[in-house]
Design a protein around this motif. Structure first.
Motif, PDB file in Angstrom:
ATOM      1  N   LYS A 103      -0.040  27.458   0.948  1.00 25.56           N
ATOM      2  CA  LYS A 103      -0.432  26.180   1.128  1.00 25.56           C
ATOM      3  C   LYS A 103      -0.053  25.167   0.227  1.00 25.56           C
ATOM      4  N   LEU A 104       0.013  25.362  -0.922  1.00 19.66           N
ATOM      5  CA  LEU A 104       0.256  24.540  -1.952  1.00 19.66           C
ATOM      6  C   LEU A 104       1.930  24.233  -1.833  1.00 19.66           C
ATOM      7  N   GLU A 105       2.539  25.404  -1.602  1.00 22.37           N
ATOM      8  CA  GLU A 105       3.912  25.054  -1.204  1.00 22.37           C
ATOM      9  C   GLU A 105       4.109  24.305  -0.237  1.00 22.37           C
ATOM     10  N   ALA A 106       3.474  24.527   0.755  1.00 22.99           N
ATOM     11  CA  ALA A 106       3.670  23.634   2.103  1.00 22.99           C
ATOM     12  C   ALA A 106       3.351  22.159   1.889  1.00 22.99           C
ATOM     13  N   GLU A 107       1.963  22.087   0.987  1.00 26.46           N
ATOM     14  CA  GLU A 107       1.580  20.674   0.662  1.00 26.46           C
ATOM     15  C   GLU A 107       2.908  19.811  -0.154  1.00 26.46           C
ATOM     16  N   VAL A 108       3.386  20.783  -1.077  1.00 27.30           N
ATOM     17  CA  VAL A 108       4.438  20.240  -2.126  1.00 27.30           C
ATOM     18  C   VAL A 108       5.626  19.955  -1.070  1.00 27.30           C
ATOM     19  N   THR A 109       6.190  20.758  -0.173  1.00 28.08           N
ATOM     20  CA  THR A 109       7.049  20.561   0.692  1.00 28.08           C
ATOM     21  C   THR A 109       6.630  19.291   1.413  1.00 28.08           C
ATOM     22  N   LYS A 110       5.490  18.970   1.943  1.00 24.36           N
ATOM     23  CA  LYS A 110       5.245  18.019   2.818  1.00 24.36           C
ATOM     24  C   LYS A 110       5.151  16.613   2.056  1.00 24.36           C
ATOM     25  N   ALA A 111       4.499  16.975   0.762  1.00 25.75           N
ATOM     26  CA  ALA A 111       4.662  15.803  -0.036  1.00 25.75           C
ATOM     27  C   ALA A 111       6.016  15.323  -0.355  1.00 25.75           C
ATOM     28  N   GLN A 112       6.902  16.298  -0.462  1.00 21.40           N
ATOM     29  CA  GLN A 112       8.268  15.888  -0.833  1.00 21.40           C
ATOM     30  C   GLN A 112       8.740  15.257   0.122  1.00 21.40           C
TER      31      GLN A 112
ATOM     32  N   GLU B 107       0.958  -1.202  -0.092  1.00 26.51           N
ATOM     33  CA  GLU B 107      -0.112  -0.104  -0.086  1.00 26.51           C
ATOM     34  C   GLU B 107       0.974   1.306   0.022  1.00 26.51           C
ATOM     35  N   ALA B 108       2.018   1.249   0.920  1.00 32.07           N
ATOM     36  CA  ALA B 108       2.707   2.279   0.976  1.00 32.07           C
ATOM     37  C   ALA B 108       3.572   2.734  -0.167  1.00 32.07           C
ATOM     38  N   LYS B 109       3.929   1.645  -0.885  1.00 32.41           N
ATOM     39  CA  LYS B 109       4.687   1.787  -2.283  1.00 32.41           C
ATOM     40  C   LYS B 109       3.501   2.459  -3.250  1.00 32.41           C
ATOM     41  N   ALA B 110       2.280   2.012  -3.390  1.00 31.83           N
ATOM     42  CA  ALA B 110       1.406   2.658  -4.262  1.00 31.83           C
ATOM     43  C   ALA B 110       1.168   3.908  -3.863  1.00 31.83           C
ATOM     44  N   LEU B 111       1.017   4.174  -2.627  1.00 35.31           N
ATOM     45  CA  LEU B 111       0.683   5.666  -2.007  1.00 35.31           C
ATOM     46  C   LEU B 111       1.632   6.573  -2.452  1.00 35.31           C
ATOM     47  N   VAL B 112       3.286   6.055  -2.539  1.00 36.32           N
ATOM     48  CA  VAL B 112       4.386   6.993  -2.822  1.00 36.32           C
ATOM     49  C   VAL B 112       3.955   7.390  -4.240  1.00 36.32           C
ATOM     50  N   ASP B 113       3.844   6.524  -5.106  1.00 37.09           N
ATOM     51  CA  ASP B 113       3.608   6.740  -6.622  1.00 37.09           C
ATOM     52  C   ASP B 113       2.532   7.661  -6.799  1.00 37.09           C
ATOM     53  N   GLU B 114       1.377   7.748  -6.096  1.00 40.97           N
ATOM     54  CA  GLU B 114       0.166   8.456  -6.052  1.00 40.97           C
ATOM     55  C   GLU B 114       0.679   9.865  -5.591  1.00 40.97           C
ATOM     56  N   LEU B 115       1.551   9.910  -4.501  1.00 43.34           N
ATOM     57  CA  LEU B 115       1.821  11.202  -3.930  1.00 43.34           C
ATOM     58  C   LEU B 115       2.832  11.774  -4.981  1.00 43.34           C
ATOM     59  N   LYS B 116       3.731  11.320  -5.637  1.00 42.45           N
ATOM     60  CA  LYS B 116       4.491  11.646  -6.450  1.00 42.45           C
ATOM     61  C   LYS B 116       3.556  12.533  -7.751  1.00 42.45           C
ATOM     62  N   ARG B 117       2.624  11.618  -8.269  1.00 40.51           N
ATOM     63  CA  ARG B 117       1.806  12.389  -9.136  1.00 40.51           C
ATOM     64  C   ARG B 117       1.076  13.522  -8.708  1.00 40.51           C
ATOM     65  N   ARG B 118       0.726  13.369  -7.723  1.00 46.26           N
ATOM     66  CA  ARG B 118      -0.064  14.551  -6.861  1.00 46.26           C
ATOM     67  C   ARG B 118       0.808  15.628  -6.837  1.00 46.26           C
ATOM     68  N   ALA B 119       2.152  15.476  -6.267  1.00 46.09           N
ATOM     69  CA  ALA B 119       3.049  16.611  -5.952  1.00 46.09           C
ATOM     70  C   ALA B 119       3.428  17.246  -7.107  1.00 46.09           C
ATOM     71  N   ALA B 120       3.639  16.482  -8.139  1.00 45.43           N
ATOM     72  CA  ALA B 120       3.767  17.120  -9.583  1.00 45.43           C
ATOM     73  C   ALA B 120       2.539  18.036  -9.892  1.00 45.43           C
ATOM     74  N   LYS B 121       1.286  17.550  -9.812  1.00 47.57           N
ATOM     75  CA  LYS B 121       0.290  18.473 -10.443  1.00 47.57           C
ATOM     76  C   LYS B 121       0.225  19.771  -9.328  1.00 47.57           C
ATOM     77  N   GLN B 122       0.429  19.470  -8.150  1.00 46.27           N
ATOM     78  CA  GLN B 122       0.429  20.553  -7.196  1.00 46.27           C
ATOM     79  C   GLN B 122       1.532  21.686  -7.584  1.00 46.27           C
ATOM     80  N   SER B 123       2.881  21.222  -7.969  1.00 45.61           N
ATOM     81  CA  SER B 123       3.816  22.058  -8.116  1.00 45.61           C
ATOM     82  C   SER B 123       3.446  23.206  -9.342  1.00 45.61           C
ATOM     83  N   ALA B 124       2.643  22.457 -10.478  1.00 45.77           N
ATOM     84  CA  ALA B 124       2.093  23.380 -11.459  1.00 45.77           C
ATOM     85  C   ALA B 124       1.171  24.372 -10.932  1.00 45.77           C
TER      86      ALA B 124
END
Length: 1677
Positions: A571-580, A320-337
């Motif tokens: 907020k986005l930056e925090a989220e992105v940082t947090k996500a990172q 699950e964690a592995k799948a989540l990390v992949d999801e997080l990476k995708r979301r983090a990229a979207k949030q950066s834009a």
């Protein structure tokens, strides 16, 4: 059944039932039985139903009795109990207590007989093997079965009152005989005796034969086992039973997946059981095996599935964690834009804000100016306002007052005016003024009335604005005022009407006000102008304000917008940082847990495969626990390998499957030996203890060293442990209390299985409400489920009766080679490198702790993962905890791998000492073999370990380990050799030395050399061939065997070179004369083989030289025995056993040592015999308490009492200084435990004539010798001493000195002394014939049973006891004796000078025979062991096959000879041939049967068992010897039989062509040569026509015998004791060969003796008998 109801005449009617109906009937019976008695866990398969129906058939008929013969544990007892209960019979079985005697049994029989005979109840008397504690019980039951009575059971006084109650019943039944007969009849009708006997019991057949009623009056039912189909069915039935707590679906899945697997498993169960059947596996063991399997399987399955679920949860969380990390990476990229966009929007909003702020600043400045202008205008307006207010100050109040007054006019007053038809002038004038001011120009009354009638007129007047009054109106009103001033006078007006006055005042005020307004008009206009400007300015200001406000709002809006964008961006930056951060942390976690992930996945697949193989592994473990606990290591390994191969398992380790390393460490620390065998046994014991299964038998520890029992005591001390001995007086009390209160009980010193324990061991529990009770002796005891029982014995071979095999699990701790090696290595390390052991233990402990820690961490990791809620990656706490756990586990893993490396290096250091442990272990087993030679030669492990430790304590001289080990090995070898040698008789020391060399230096022997040396390899049939002339003809057979067995050795010997071997063939020390060129090429042992083949007369010396060289010793004999030194070596708790040879007595020497060491008063001596046992035990206890010495003599006379003594010694706690000295002669039944626990030394009469004479003279006092001062008496006594010495010392030369060993002892000497003493006391002259007669016929001669030996004795008596010897004046006999040489000369005994050679041959052949005995397998013949039999017997079978190759003997058909064939010689030869072929075929038949048994194609019979036992013991079977008395060694016997049988064929052929008597004959080719000579005598008598008695036997070497009617020429004769060339008879010199060939000799029977012939009148058998000391004897083959 109702009590007293008799059975129908022919029993209850039987009906046919199909199997399923029968099962239902039995099942019902089982349920009812379980309810009333004890729970029956009975599987109903075919045999159970069969047994029940068979028992039922017999018990349901009057007096039907049963003998259930079979094996323990098949269900005979259960079937009997069940059927009895189903029929409502009374079941009675004797309650065996410790003191159960004939009296108790008689009382029990009376009870049973009275129930059956008097009360008429149907009674079942159930008796089992263990209940027959007295042989008379069987006889009583036999009588009871035969006649319904037991003779002598009742006395007449008892019978009369008993039988009186039967009178009525007898008369009802029409019985007219004596009442006692009726009583017996009823007993026979109502009493059913069921005997359960084990057919494998050695007494079974004897008991049945001696008690015929057992098989005549009982229905004999054989119940030995269960069929193969049932055995396959049982596991199916058992495994189909739902396990408690097992889930339904689990069973479903199992059943789906395991249709074939289940079948395979059932096949394997049966295979395992079948493989152990040869070792006595019983059906009840099979049941136990299955129960242990189910318990182990469910326990292990539970553990594995729990772990699997944990791992599954952990792995899925990680996935699950592995799948989540992949999801997080995708979301983090979207949030950066998105963040980028938001930041741009915030920037543009900021730009707008800046512009707006600039505009607002300009407007503010303008507004400030406007505000200044406005302030000036406001001040001007204020000024005007003040002026205006000043003007209005006077008039305003008047106007306000008038308005107020008008407002207060009452409506009635107005109505009153309106009602006037014509108003007064005052009113008219006032109203006109009002109307005009109001702008109404119609001033008529009507107009006025209508004005007044208007609604709200007062309000209109009050609110009238004076500014609306035009100047012309004001002027007209002023005119009216002026004109009609009176009308407006307040008083007049008031009088006119209440309403008029206020109106008048109002008109006046308004006119006045209008004037003022006109005056202030310019001011007001100016003011209104100013106000207009102010308004405009204000509107501008308002506009500016609005603009400013709108900018503010806009700015605020922009600010909000900016704020919004900024916060969103933040907020986005925090989220992105947090996500990172999360991604980083998660990636880190995942990469860290990647090892775990991989490992857990691996573990899951491991667990999966473990679960797949679990049934097989659980089966192997259960099989080990059930079947292998008593087996030695090699059989354990072999069985496990076989089972693994059958079940398809690659690897299986019992220890790791059933326990952990830390548990094993704990056991070691508690004193358990560290070898594999002990560890495995500990597992078995503790598993049985933990499983708590009713079907698993109680552990019976066979523990000779007591170490395992000590360990068990330590291990179980927390379990309310009690330890008792079987012999304790409070045994029964302790047992009862332990059962009642659920204690753990260890019973030590078990000599077997006590009958009183059977109900307990079998768990014969009876339900009484919620509790269970058990019968112990004559008491019924509450049974506590926590009760645990362990039995233990120090006896390595305890007798466990066949019926007890199924109730105890033997666990054998007897030391094995590998086991001892482990123990010795541990001891060595402890002494040599204690730090290694400490470090190793520490590491193992640490490793185990770490493993536990790691497992716990992993467990907590899995637990944390499995129980974490929501998103694992957002759970910082979890991640930190996981990281921490991971870090700890990494550390542990690292330290574990370091620990492994360290252990490996420690093991390497430990293993350096392995050769020493191996060598010492080998040494111990070499010495334990000696008990095969002599029962007294037994050595305990404890004494060997003490020797080993003593060797280890020797000072260290060597620097390096290898040298140290070599030194230790040498020192231990010497110590052990000396220790053992002093326990052996001198005659056995050479044998031990050779055996020791063989055991310790196997590298000195090449393949088959030892077997050839000991005679285990016997050559086949040999062709005649030429041998070099220097080899004696008699040795040619031996050389031929050497040649065929070792062709390479034979070739390298160059025996054909006679010159090379000349000195060797003649030398009296040939072992030192082997040509040097040959000696270099062959090994020392090959030199020994050469001496054995060619010069056996020097074999003893050659063996001694070989052994001394191999062992690196100066001589083989140990230093002479010294009791004083022995005393210093011993300890107070170790008895000293002095093994004495007949005629030796150490008590004098011992008494002197005691007097020196302890003082006479502290030394007790007891000669054992009748009634001395109790005295001995009492003295033993007293002496041990006081630290005195005690000597018990002649223990061989009380061997049955010795186990008691041994047990007493075991519980003694002696005081320091105490010593127990025991003396005994050799006895085959001397208890092994006492032998092992004693320090043994042999004490034998010193060899040699001189020492023998000295010993005799020491036993006589000077007074005894010189009594009466008669010189002749003293001389006669010397003759007696000499005679006694010669008789004893001649025994060293058997068969030349005497033909056998005779027990000439000190008793004979004393008796001889008495005779001489008495003869000299008389007055008559000394009568020598008395001495001759008594010594020849009674004292010495009484022991002799051979005519030749008697002749020798007689000649000695005639020589030594005669008057002519007493003529000398010799008086100092001691000095004569002192001057004798130490070594005896053959002349002293009248033996040939080369007797030493013969003696060496005989001694060496004895030694070789002993070595052959030592090479036997251990448990030979006692039980059938296919592998052991195959290995032990294949050489015999192979030899027989080779001997019969190419001959037709085994198939030859020969008709039995008929009487009257004419020639007696021909008849003899025909009979000899017939007997020979019959003997060969009989041997072939017996060997073929044995071969089939080994191959498994035929059942084992007692005959085959006896045959194999004899052959395995390398003894010739009695059945063969009864047919022909040949060599005692089986292989030699077979060769001799076949050689003779083939030779006889040629005799038959020669006899057929009448050429027999003209040829040279070799009598050794016949089985019965003496019969041949008798046949010749008969034929001679017949041909001469005279009687046989008139013929005498003659022989001639010079020429054929003249006048002999029939004569034979006999060749192959050999002579011992002298040499003969056909002409001269020569005395042997010391270097003469021991046996010499004699030329062929003519022999015949003649009627008279002719002068000039060398003849032998009597005892012609000497010509033909082998092995006797004979003048002439045929050569042996």
């Amino acid at each position: 059944m109702a009590p007293g109801q008799s059975l129908p005449l022919h029993g209850k009617p039987l009906g046919r039932l199909d199997f399923n109906d029968l099962k239902q009937v039995i099942q019902k019976g089982v349920v009812l039985y379980s309810r009333d008695n004890k729970e029956l866990d009975l599987l109903l398969f075919w045999e159970v139903c069969d047994f029940v129906s068979r028992v039922d058939r017999v018990l349901s008929r009057p007096g039907g009795s049963l003998l259930l013969a079979g094996r323990s544990g098949v269900g005979r007892h259960t079937a009997t109990c069940l059927v009895s209960h189903m029929h409502g019979y009374t079941l009675f079985t004797p309650k065996i207590s410790r003191g159960y005697s004939l009296k108790h049994f008689s009382n029990d029989l009376k009870t049973v007989m009275q129930l059956a005979g008097l009360e008429g109840q149907q009674v079942v008397l159930l008796l089992e093997d263990y209940q027959f504690v007295h042989p008379a019980f069987l006889e009583m039951i036999n009588s009871l079965l035969s006649s319904g009575e037991v003779p002598g059971l009742y006395n007449p006084e008892e019978l009369e009152p008993l039988l009186s109650s039967l009178k009525d019943a007898a008369s009802q039944d029409g019985f007219t005989g004596p009442l006692y007969n009726y009583f017996s009849h009823r007993i026979q009708q109502n009493l059913h005796i069921v005997l359960i006997m084990d057919c494998s019991n050695s007494n079974f057949t004897i008991n049945c034969e001696s008690n015929p009623a057992f098989y005549r009056k009982c229905s004999v039912q054989w119940m030995e086992g269960w069929s193969e189909s049932s055995m396959k069915k049982i596991p199916e039935l058992l495994l189909a039973k739902p396990e408690g707590g097992r889930e339904e679906n689990e069973r479903d899945t199992k059943s789906k997946s395991s249709g074939s697997a289940q079948g395979e498993l059932c096949r394997l169960f049966l295979m395992v059981h079948e493989s152990c059947r040869d070792h006595g596996a019983t059906p009840s063991q099979y049941m136990a095996f299955l129960h242990v399997y189910t318990a182990l399987f469910s326990r292990k399955q539970g553990q594995l599935t729990t772990r699997q679920q944990h791992l599954q949860a952990g792995v899925s969380k990680l996935n699950e964690a592995k799948a989540l990390v992949d999801e997080l990476k995708r979301r983090a990229a979207k949030q950066s834009a998105l963040l980028k966009t938001k930041q741009q929007e915030a920037d543009s909003a900021l730009q707008e804000i800046t512009t707006s702020m600039q505009n607002a600043s300009d407007q503010k400045t303008e507004m400030e100016k406007i505000k200044g202008r406005m302030a000036q205008e406001v001040s001007k307006i204020e000024e005007r306002k003040v002026q205006i207010d000043h003007e209005l100050k006077e008039v305003q109040p008047l106007v306000d007052e008038a308005k107020h007054a008008v407002g207060n006019i009452k409506p009635e007053a107005l109505s009153e005016i309106r009602s006037l038809r014509m108003p007064p002038d005052v009113i008219r004038d006032i109203l006109e003024g009002v109307l005009r001011l109001m702008g109404i120009f119609d001033t008529s009354w009507v107009s006025m009335k209508s004005f007044l009638a208007k609604r709200g007129v007062r309000e209109d007047i009050s609110t009238f604005e004076a500014r609306n009054i035009a100047p012309d109106i004001r002027q007209s009103v002023e005119e009216l005022l002026n004109r009609n001033r009176a009308s407006f006078d307040p008083k007049n007006a008031k009088r006119a009407s209440a309403a008029a006055a206020p109106l008048a005042a109002w008109v006046k005020a308004n006119v006045q006000y209008s004037h003022v307004l006109e005056r202030i008009g310019p001011l007001e206009r100016e003011q209104s102008g100013l106000l207009e400007n102010l308004r405009k300015t204000e509107s501008r200001k308002n506009k500016l304000e609005d603009q400013l406000n709108s900018v503010g709002a806009k700015v605020n809006e922009l600010k909000e917008k900016f704020q919004c964008h900024t916060s969103e961006a933040a907020k986005l930056e925090a989220e992105v940082t947090k996500a990172q951060d999360t991604i980083t942390a998660a990636q880190q976690l995942i990469s860290q847990l990647d090892g775990e992930h991989t490992r857990w996945n691996a573990q899951m697949s491991e667990i999966k495969s473990e679960l797949d193989t679990l049934p097989m592994r659980a089966m192997l473990a259960a099989a080990f626990i059930t079947y292998l606990s008593a087996a030695p290591e090699d059989r354990r390994r072999h069985c496990q390998e076989t089972w693994m191969a059958q079940s398809g398992l690659q690897k299986f380790d019992l220890r790791s499957f059933l326990c952990s390393e830390s548990e094993q460490l704990i056991w070691k620390s508690q004193g358990l030996p560290s070898d594999d065998l002990s560890m495995e046994n500990a597992i078995v014991i503790l598993q049985i203890n933990a499983l708590k299964l009713k079907s698993v038998a109680c552990p019976f520890l066979i523990d000779p060293s007591s170490r395992a029992t000590e360990w068990l005591r330590t291990h179980l001390q927390q379990h309310r442990l009690e330890v008792i001995n079987q012999q304790d007086t409070n045994f029964m009390t302790s047992l009862e209390l332990a059962v009642r209160f659920g204690k753990t009980l260890i019973i030590q010193e078990m000599d077997g299985v006590e009958p009183v324990l059977y109900p307990l061991l079998r768990r014969d529990l009876v339900a009484q409400g919620p509790r269970y009770v058990v019968q112990i002796g004559d008491k019924v005891i509450d049974y506590n489920e926590d009760f645990r029982l362990f039995l233990a014995t120090r006896n390595p071979t305890p007798f466990i009766p066949p019926d007890a095999v199924s109730v105890v699990t033997e666990v054998n701790f007897t030391t094995t080679r590998a086991g001892l090696q482990g123990q010795l290595l541990a001891l060595t390390i402890q002494q040599e490198k204690p730090e290694l052991e400490t470090e190793k233990t520490r590491l193992l402990q640490q490793e185990e702790d770490k493993k536990i820690q790691l497992a716990l961490l992993e467990e907590s990791l899995l637990e944390t993962l499995a129980t974490s809620q929501g998103n694992i990656l957002e759970n910082r706490e979890l991640i930190d905890s996981l990281n921490q756990t991971k870090a700890s586990s990494a550390l542990i893993q690292k330290s574990l791998s370091e620990s492994h490396q360290l252990q490996a290096s420690l093991d390497q250091e430990r293993d350096a000492y392995l050769p020493l442990a191996e060598s010492a272990s080998k040494m111990y087993f070499v010495i334990t073999d000696l008990s095969k030679i002599n029962n007294m030669y037994r050595f305990s492990l404890a004494s060997f370990l003490r020797l080993f430790q003593r060797a280890l304590h020797a000072k260290k001289e060597a620097d390096n380990t290898e040298a140290r080990i070599a030194a230790l090995e040498a020192s231990l070898k010497n110590m052990v050799y000396e220790y053992v040698c002093r326990s052996l008789f001198k005659a056995d020391q050479l044998m031990f030395a050779m055996h020791f060399v063989k055991g310790m230096c196997p590298e000195l022997f090449q393949d088959s050399e030892w077997d050839a040396f000991t005679g285990s390899i016997v050559g086949e049939m040999f062709k005649k061939e030429d041998f070099p002339s220097w080899i004696d003809q008699e040795r040619q057979g031996a050389v031929a065997i050497l040649k065929t067995t070792f062709p390479a050795l034979h070739q390298s010997l160059c025996l054909s070179d006679s010159d090379l071997w000349l000195s060797f063939s003649r030398s009296s020390q040939c072992e030192q004369e082997i040509p040097s060129s040959i000696a270099k090429k062959i090994s020392p042992f090959q030199q020994l083989l050469l001496v054995q083949a060619v010069r056996p007369d020097r074999l003893q010396s050659a063996m001694a030289a070989f052994a001394t060289q191999a062992l690196g010793m100066k001589e083989l004999s140990p230093p002479p025995l010294n009791l004083r030194r022995l005393y210093t070596e011993t300890l107070e708790w170790e008895p000293v056993l002095i093994i004495i040879s007949p005629g030796a007595d150490p008590s004098q020497e011992l008494a002197e040592l005691a007097a020196e060491t302890m003082g006479r008063d502290n030394y007790y001596e007891i000669s054992m015999g009748q009634g001395q046992a109790d005295v001995a035990l009492a003295t033993l206890r007293e002496a041990s308490q006081n630290g005195n010495w005690l000597c018990l003599k002649n223990l061989h006379l009380v061997t049955t009492w010795l186990p008691l003594l041994e047990k007493e010694l075991n519980v003694l706690h002696p005081k320091a200084g105490f010593r127990l000295w025991l003396t005994a002669e050799v006895h085959p039944r001397f208890p092994p435990i006492l032998l092992q626990s004693s320090l043994k030394i042999t004490y034998e009469a010193p060899p040699g004539l001189k020492k023998n004479l000295l010993r005799t003279y020491e036993s006589w006092t000077p007074e005894q010798i010189s009594k009466g001062g008669i010189l002749a008496r003293a001389q006669s006594l010397f003759c007696l001493a000499w005679f006694h010495a010669v008789c004893q010392e001649r025994r060293n030369y058997i068969p030349q000195g005497w033909t056998k060993f005779y027990e000439f002892s000190m008793a004979d000497l004393r008796a001889g002394f008495e005779i001489i003493d008495r003869l000299f006391e008389g007055v008559k002259s000394f009568q020598w014939e008395f001495v001759h007669g008594l010594l020849e016929s009674a004292i010495y001669g009484g022991r002799i049973d051979n005519p030749s030996d008697l002749r020798i004795l007689r000649s000695y008596l005639e020589q030594l006891f005669s008057a002519r010897l007493l003529s000398s004046s010799l008086s100092d006999y001691r000095s004569v004796i002192e001057n004798l040489p130490e070594d005896d000369r053959p002349a002293f005994f009248g033996l040939p000078a080369n007797i030493e050679r013969s003696s060496q041959r005989i001694i060496s052949s004895q030694v070789i025979y002993q070595l052959r005995v030592l090479s036997r397998s251990v448990a030979t013949g006692s039980k059938f062991d296919r592998e052991l039999w195959s290995n032990g017997l294949s050489p015999v079978l192979y030899l027989w096959k080779k001997l019969n190759q190419g001959s037709s003997l085994i198939h030859q058909k020969v008709a039995a000879p008929t009487e009257g064939q004419g020639s007696p010689v021909l008849s003899f030869i025909t009979l000899e041939q017939f007997n020979a072929i019959r003997l060969v075929q009989s041997i072939h038949h017996s060997l073929a049967a044995m071969s089939k048994v080994i191959r498994g194609t035929q059942l084992l019979t007692p005959e085959v068992q006896k045959l194999a036992t004899a052959l395995l013991n390398q003894e010739c079977p009695l059945t063969w010897q009864n047919k022909w008395e040949g060599p005692e060694e089986p292989m030699l016997y077979l060769r001799a039989v076949v050689t003779r049988a083939l030779a006889i064929q040629s005799w038959v052929e020669r006899a057929g062509r009448q050429a027999l008597l003209s040829d040279t004959l070799d009598l050794s080719e016949l089985f019965h040569p003496d019969t041949f000579l008798n046949a010749l005598r008969q034929e001679t008598a017949r041909s001469m026509g005279c009687s046989m008695d008139s013929l005498v036997f003659v022989s001639s070497w010079r020429s054929p015998i003249a006048r002999a009617k029939l004569q034979v020429k006999v060749g192959g004769l050999q002579l011992e004791g002298c040499s003969f060339d056909g002409v001269h008879l020569c005395e042997n010199q010391h270097d003469s060969p021991s046996v010499s060939a004699v030329p062929p000799c003519c022999m015949a029977w003649v009627s008279q003796v002719r002068v000039g012939l060398l003849f032998c009148r009597s005892n012609y058998q000497n010509c033909v008998k082998h092995g006797q000391s004979s003048d002439i004897s045929p050569k042996e083959t």
